[in-house]
Design a protein around this motif. Structure first.
Motif, PDB file in Angstrom:
ATOM      1  N   TYR A 257       0.933  -1.518   0.187  1.00  0.00           N
ATOM      2  CA  TYR A 257       0.304  -0.078  -0.156  1.00  0.00           C
ATOM      3  C   TYR A 257       0.836   1.037  -0.147  1.00  0.00           C
ATOM      4  CZ  TYR A 257       0.852   0.012   4.922  1.00  0.00           C
ATOM      5  OH  TYR A 257       1.531  -0.261   6.102  1.00  0.00           O
ATOM      6  N   CYS A 258       0.523   2.578  -0.161  1.00  0.00           N
ATOM      7  CA  CYS A 258       0.818   3.711   0.049  1.00  0.00           C
ATOM      8  C   CYS A 258       1.646   4.337   0.694  1.00  0.00           C
ATOM      9  CB  CYS A 258       0.160   4.781  -0.884  1.00  0.00           C
ATOM     10  SG  CYS A 258       0.784   6.469  -0.374  1.00  0.00           S
ATOM     11  N   THR A 259       2.854   4.127   0.911  1.00  0.00           N
ATOM     12  CA  THR A 259       3.715   4.796   2.319  1.00  0.00           C
ATOM     13  C   THR A 259       3.893   6.071   2.438  1.00  0.00           C
ATOM     14  OG1 THR A 259       5.215   3.248   1.895  1.00  0.00           O
ATOM     15  CG2 THR A 259       4.042   2.414   3.182  1.00  0.00           C
ATOM     16  N   TRP A 260       4.217   6.266   1.535  1.00  0.00           N
ATOM     17  CA  TRP A 260       4.631   8.246   0.692  1.00  0.00           C
ATOM     18  C   TRP A 260       4.059   9.062   0.778  1.00  0.00           C
ATOM     19  CZ3 TRP A 260       4.020   3.696  -3.008  1.00  0.00           C
ATOM     20  CH2 TRP A 260       2.822   4.210  -3.132  1.00  0.00           C
ATOM     21  N   SER A 261       4.316  10.251   0.712  1.00  0.00           N
ATOM     22  CA  SER A 261       3.554  11.498   0.482  1.00  0.00           C
ATOM     23  C   SER A 261       3.696  12.200  -0.636  1.00  0.00           C
ATOM     24  CB  SER A 261       3.358  12.750   2.013  1.00  0.00           C
ATOM     25  OG  SER A 261       3.753  11.620   3.069  1.00  0.00           O
ATOM     26  N   ASP A 262       3.147  12.392  -1.318  1.00  0.00           N
ATOM     27  CA  ASP A 262       3.660  12.662  -3.077  1.00  0.00           C
ATOM     28  C   ASP A 262       3.609  14.181  -2.505  1.00  0.00           C
ATOM     29  OD1 ASP A 262       0.574  13.576  -3.720  1.00  0.00           O
ATOM     30  OD2 ASP A 262       0.422  11.678  -4.022  1.00  0.00           O
ATOM     31  N   PHE A 263       3.033  14.618  -1.571  1.00  0.00           N
ATOM     32  CA  PHE A 263       3.228  16.362  -1.879  1.00  0.00           C
ATOM     33  C   PHE A 263       4.545  16.761  -1.458  1.00  0.00           C
ATOM     34  CE2 PHE A 263       0.551  14.217   1.933  1.00  0.00           C
ATOM     35  CZ  PHE A 263       1.272  15.202   3.216  1.00  0.00           C
ATOM     36  N   PHE A 264       5.822  15.517  -1.003  1.00  0.00           N
ATOM     37  CA  PHE A 264       6.964  15.994  -0.503  1.00  0.00           C
ATOM     38  C   PHE A 264       7.243  14.799  -1.223  1.00  0.00           C
ATOM     39  CE2 PHE A 264      10.752  15.753   1.820  1.00  0.00           C
ATOM     40  CZ  PHE A 264      10.419  17.120   2.819  1.00  0.00           C
ATOM     41  N   ILE A 265       8.623  14.927  -2.131  1.00  0.00           N
ATOM     42  CA  ILE A 265       9.147  13.235  -3.063  1.00  0.00           C
ATOM     43  C   ILE A 265      10.350  14.288  -3.383  1.00  0.00           C
ATOM     44  CG2 ILE A 265       7.604  13.545  -5.018  1.00  0.00           C
ATOM     45  CD1 ILE A 265       7.957  10.816  -4.461  1.00  0.00           C
ATOM     46  N   GLY A 266      11.071  12.881  -3.073  1.00  0.00           N
ATOM     47  CA  GLY A 266      12.810  13.781  -3.715  1.00  0.00           C
ATOM     48  C   GLY A 266      13.611  12.924  -4.076  1.00  0.00           C
ATOM     49  N   GLY A 267      14.348  13.069  -5.051  1.00  0.00           N
ATOM     50  CA  GLY A 267      15.123  12.374  -5.789  1.00  0.00           C
ATOM     51  C   GLY A 267      16.733  12.402  -6.115  1.00  0.00           C
ATOM     52  N   ARG A 268      17.244  11.521  -6.503  1.00  0.00           N
ATOM     53  CA  ARG A 268      18.297  12.071  -7.563  1.00  0.00           C
ATOM     54  C   ARG A 268      18.847  12.442  -8.620  1.00  0.00           C
ATOM     55  NH1 ARG A 268      23.544   9.689  -4.843  1.00  0.00           N
ATOM     56  NH2 ARG A 268      24.174  11.318  -6.968  1.00  0.00           N
ATOM     57  N   ARG A 269      19.357  12.780  -9.704  1.00  0.00           N
ATOM     58  CA  ARG A 269      19.168  13.785 -10.633  1.00  0.00           C
ATOM     59  C   ARG A 269      19.105  12.112 -11.109  1.00  0.00           C
ATOM     60  NH1 ARG A 269      24.360  16.656 -12.391  1.00  0.00           N
ATOM     61  NH2 ARG A 269      23.043  18.460 -11.064  1.00  0.00           N
ATOM     62  N   ASN A 270      18.519  12.084 -12.679  1.00  0.00           N
ATOM     63  CA  ASN A 270      18.976  10.570 -13.758  1.00  0.00           C
ATOM     64  C   ASN A 270      17.559   9.338 -13.367  1.00  0.00           C
ATOM     65  OD1 ASN A 270      19.163  12.482 -15.741  1.00  0.00           O
ATOM     66  ND2 ASN A 270      21.409  11.424 -15.118  1.00  0.00           N
ATOM     67  N   SER A 271      16.857  10.206 -11.954  1.00  0.00           N
ATOM     68  CA  SER A 271      16.459   8.908 -10.522  1.00  0.00           C
ATOM     69  C   SER A 271      15.510   8.307 -11.904  1.00  0.00           C
ATOM     70  CB  SER A 271      15.356   9.528 -10.579  1.00  0.00           C
ATOM     71  OG  SER A 271      14.237   8.890  -9.182  1.00  0.00           O
ATOM     72  N   LEU A 272      16.165   7.085 -11.550  1.00  0.00           N
ATOM     73  CA  LEU A 272      14.976   6.142 -12.541  1.00  0.00           C
ATOM     74  C   LEU A 272      13.596   5.897 -12.352  1.00  0.00           C
ATOM     75  CD1 LEU A 272      15.152   3.877 -14.430  1.00  0.00           C
ATOM     76  CD2 LEU A 272      15.291   2.109 -13.034  1.00  0.00           C
TER      77      LEU A 272
ATOM     78  N   GLU B 124       7.012   7.987  12.868  1.00  0.00           N
ATOM     79  CA  GLU B 124       6.541   7.926  13.392  1.00  0.00           C
ATOM     80  C   GLU B 124       4.808   8.477  13.638  1.00  0.00           C
ATOM     81  OE1 GLU B 124       7.214   6.498  17.759  1.00  0.00           O
ATOM     82  OE2 GLU B 124       8.411   5.484  16.859  1.00  0.00           O
ATOM     83  N   SER B 125       5.127   9.836  13.193  1.00  0.00           N
ATOM     84  CA  SER B 125       3.869  10.934  13.884  1.00  0.00           C
ATOM     85  C   SER B 125       3.274  11.568  11.928  1.00  0.00           C
ATOM     86  CB  SER B 125       4.671  12.273  13.709  1.00  0.00           C
ATOM     87  OG  SER B 125       3.520  13.039  14.228  1.00  0.00           O
TER      88      SER B 125
ATOM     89  N   ASN C  53       3.176  16.345  25.980  1.00  0.00           N
ATOM     90  CA  ASN C  53       2.768  14.955  25.197  1.00  0.00           C
ATOM     91  C   ASN C  53       2.604  15.505  23.832  1.00  0.00           C
ATOM     92  OD1 ASN C  53       1.959  14.545  27.924  1.00  0.00           O
ATOM     93  ND2 ASN C  53       0.246  14.969  27.408  1.00  0.00           N
ATOM     94  N   ASN C  54       2.304  16.707  22.682  1.00  0.00           N
ATOM     95  CA  ASN C  54       2.347  16.136  21.471  1.00  0.00           C
ATOM     96  C   ASN C  54       3.558  17.161  20.558  1.00  0.00           C
ATOM     97  OD1 ASN C  54       1.775  19.200  21.781  1.00  0.00           O
ATOM     98  ND2 ASN C  54      -0.687  18.891  22.040  1.00  0.00           N
ATOM     99  N   LEU C  55       4.767  17.310  21.509  1.00  0.00           N
ATOM    100  CA  LEU C  55       4.975  17.912  21.094  1.00  0.00           C
ATOM    101  C   LEU C  55       6.858  16.892  19.861  1.00  0.00           C
ATOM    102  CD1 LEU C  55       7.683  19.794  24.107  1.00  0.00           C
ATOM    103  CD2 LEU C  55       6.052  21.454  21.833  1.00  0.00           C
ATOM    104  N   ASP C  56       6.994  15.704  20.081  1.00  0.00           N
ATOM    105  CA  ASP C  56       7.345  15.108  19.151  1.00  0.00           C
ATOM    106  C   ASP C  56       6.837  15.334  17.592  1.00  0.00           C
ATOM    107  OD1 ASP C  56       9.548  15.535  21.012  1.00  0.00           O
ATOM    108  OD2 ASP C  56       9.459  13.172  21.370  1.00  0.00           O
ATOM    109  N   MET C  57       5.402  14.845  18.046  1.00  0.00           N
ATOM    110  CA  MET C  57       4.247  14.295  16.977  1.00  0.00           C
ATOM    111  C   MET C  57       4.036  15.639  15.870  1.00  0.00           C
ATOM    112  SD  MET C  57       3.440  11.293  17.879  1.00  0.00           S
ATOM    113  CE  MET C  57       2.006  11.786  16.890  1.00  0.00           C
ATOM    114  N   ILE C  58       4.569  16.836  16.506  1.00  0.00           N
ATOM    115  CA  ILE C  58       4.636  18.023  15.980  1.00  0.00           C
ATOM    116  C   ILE C  58       5.902  18.888  14.762  1.00  0.00           C
ATOM    117  CG2 ILE C  58       3.877  20.794  15.678  1.00  0.00           C
ATOM    118  CD1 ILE C  58       2.477  20.569  17.981  1.00  0.00           C
TER     119      ILE C  58
END
Length: 320
Positions: A193-208, A257-258, A274-279
């Motif tokens: 299943y999907c585990t990525w966030s396509d609004f934040f995605i990166g990679g190497r130049r010439n990425s396959l 985790e967050s 309680n929510n610092l690390d989540m943020i």
């Protein structure tokens, strides 16, 4: 429905025509339904997976040492920097504040996207002729930019609560994203299943992976003319994940985790220990169309986003 979305809907209907607009709207509504969402994925799988498996399945690409030329962060707004809404402007300034000394912050708009991304004309023509929406255009644009230059696509809705180490991720792997478990059940097929966030995605130049994504978009457009499936980007990424492209790089994303939606879901809550690390452990997606205004001066949104409270200052605040 907000005034913003109503205006946006009328604008898209005018550009696309009523028939195409209604069909696109149907796809968008359906894609917020897990069952229908996975039904579309199965159709895409049946049509394109044989090609993906044969052409890219299990294949890998060697990359040279990671250099400063690939340390790019791409921020896109079609109409230019002067027309940025306040939330997007705040997000851009925060990115510059935290990463301006280590990454090239590259602002992309309608005037420079072609020169910087090297986007193929078939995609530009499809956008100019309203065969694809601005959302799909930006999906294609992010892979064009990463393939051409290397770096990270950061959506205009992303607010960095703190500086996380992105350089080492790019040095170690050909693709990165805000991996999370929140999409379990969405875009799910054959045990993956999907585990990525396509609004934040990166990679190497010439990425396959980027090359394969652009190839799939071109094949889809050549056959169907219009792209109406709102989350086709995730369907295609699922095919590459299932085919173990780049030695299964999409199966080895760093999982946080967050959730990048934590602030959006808890914006009125008080900031606490309680929510610092989540943020602060992961960048947050702040939808510019939503109203997060609230009267609580100690709310997460007011302290972290509006006042830009750092992690150290947040800890001090919570200890008072």
């Amino acid at each position: 429905m907000t005034l913003f979305t109503i205006k946006k809907a009328f604008h898209e209907m005018k550009n696309m025509g009523l028939k195409k607009f209604l069909k696109t709207f149907k796809f968008q509504v359906s894609y917020h339904n897990k069952k229908k969402n996975n039904k579309y994925l199965k159709k895409i799988y049946k049509e394109y997976y044989p090609y993906v498996s044969k052409t890219y399945g299990g294949k890998n690409r060697e990359y040279p040492s990671f250099t400063k030329e690939e340390k790019n962060m791409f921020f896109f707004w079609w109409d230019g920097i002067d027309s940025l809404p306040n939330k997007a402007k705040r997000n851009l300034e925060r990115m510059k504040e935290l990463y301006g000394d280590t990454f090239n912050i590259v602002f992309i708009d309608k005037h420079n996207f072609k020169e910087i991304s090297g986007m193929k004309q078939i995609f530009i023509d499809a956008f100019m002729k309203n065969h694809i929406s601005i959302q799909t255009f930006s999906d294609i644009l992010r892979f064009s930019l990463i393939y051409q230059k290397g770096g990270i696509w950061v959506d205009s809705t992303i607010f960095f609560t703190s500086k996380i180490d992105l350089e080492s991720q790019l040095e170690k792997q050909s693709i990165l994203s805000l991996g999370n478990q929140g999409m379990k059940g969405w875009f799910e097929l054959n045990g993956e299943y999907c585990t990525w966030s396509d609004f934040f995605i990166g990679g190497r130049r010439n990425s396959l992976i980027c090359e394969a994504m652009l190839d799939l978009y071109e094949k889809y457009l050549s056959k169907h003319k219009d792209i109406l499936i709102y989350f086709l980007i995730d369907d295609f990424l699922m095919l590459l994940k299932l085919a173990d492209v780049e030695d299964g790089a999409l199966k080895r994303l760093s999982i946080y985790e967050s959730s990048p939606f934590y602030i959006a879901d808890h914006f009125k809550d008080e900031l606490s220990k309680n929510n610092l690390d989540m943020i602060y452990s992961v960048p947050q997606k702040i939808d510019r169309r939503e109203n997060y205004d609230n009267d609580n001066p100690n709310s997460i949104y007011n302290l972290v986003v509006l006042n830009g409270l750092s992690y150290e200052d947040a800890k001090k605040h919570c200890s008072m």
